[in-house]
Design an enzyme around this catalytic site. Structure first.
Site, PDB file in Angstrom:
ATOM      1  N   GLY A  73       0.812  -1.216   0.000  1.00 60.44           N
ATOM      2  CA  GLY A  73       0.000   0.000   0.000  1.00 60.44           C
ATOM      3  C   GLY A  73       0.843   1.264   0.000  1.00 60.44           C
ATOM      4  CB  CYS A  74       3.815   2.255   1.937  1.00 62.51           C
ATOM      5  SG  CYS A  74       2.996   2.170   3.552  1.00 62.51           S
TER       6      CYS A  74
END
Length: 184
Positions: A73-74
């Site tokens: 996600g990052c």
């Protein structure tokens, strides 16, 4: 002293205590952004001078808190910033993006170099910035919070959590930055 009176006295005493370390802060649009100084890095290494928010008055600052470098996600979030940099951040003109995590500077430098990120990362290993902005968790990570701070040093936009998978989230961020850059 009655039980009710003792409870009232204890409640008043606890209310008067200073906030405990790690307490979460709720910031909203219009609040003065908490000042901080933190080590920042780029793909080239540790910046010679630490980043102090108050030294960036007159420009728009975007603080993008994220949990951990190199996680899926990052990576989506930071690659989106990289790929849409000119569009979102007006080519860097009077807009400073700082990705903030509790990762050590070595991990952030390596990730920035490998992914060709052109912006700064803050190595908030002591989580002081995360606590000040309500993004720090008890587990040592930051929540995915995003703040746009206007040229006057006030919070112009907040989204918690930032939905890195939504195209609309980046459109809203771009709109908030455009509005902030124009607010002098």
């Amino acid at each position: 002293m009655s039980v009710r009176t003792r409870v009232a006295v204890l409640a008043a005493a606890f209310a008067a205590l200073p906030a405990v370390a790690g307490a979460q802060t709720t910031l909203k649009v219009g609040d003065v952004a908490p000042d901080f100084t933190v080590t920042t890095v780029t793909a080239k290494g540790v910046d010679a001078k630490p980043f102090t928010l108050s030294e960036h008055k007159g420009e728009t600052v975007v603080l993008a808190f994220f949990p951990k470098a190199r996680t899926s996600g990052c990576t989506v979030q930071m690659e989106s910033y990289r790929d849409k940099y000119a569009e979102l951040f007006k080519g860097g003109q009077k807009v400073t993006l700082v990705g903030v995590s509790a990762d050590p500077d070595t991990a952030l430098i390596s990730w920035a170099k490998d992914a060709k990120f052109l912006f700064h990362f803050a190595a908030d290993t002591e989580r002081k910035v995360g606590v000040a902005y309500g993004a720090s968790t008890g587990s040592g990570y930051h929540k995915r919070h995003l703040y746009v701070i206007n040229p006057q040093g006030k919070i112009a936009y907040v989204t918690t959590p930032f939905n890195q998978m939504s195209a609309d989230a980046y459109t809203e961020l771009g709109d908030a930055i455009t509005k902030s850059v124009g607010s002098k």
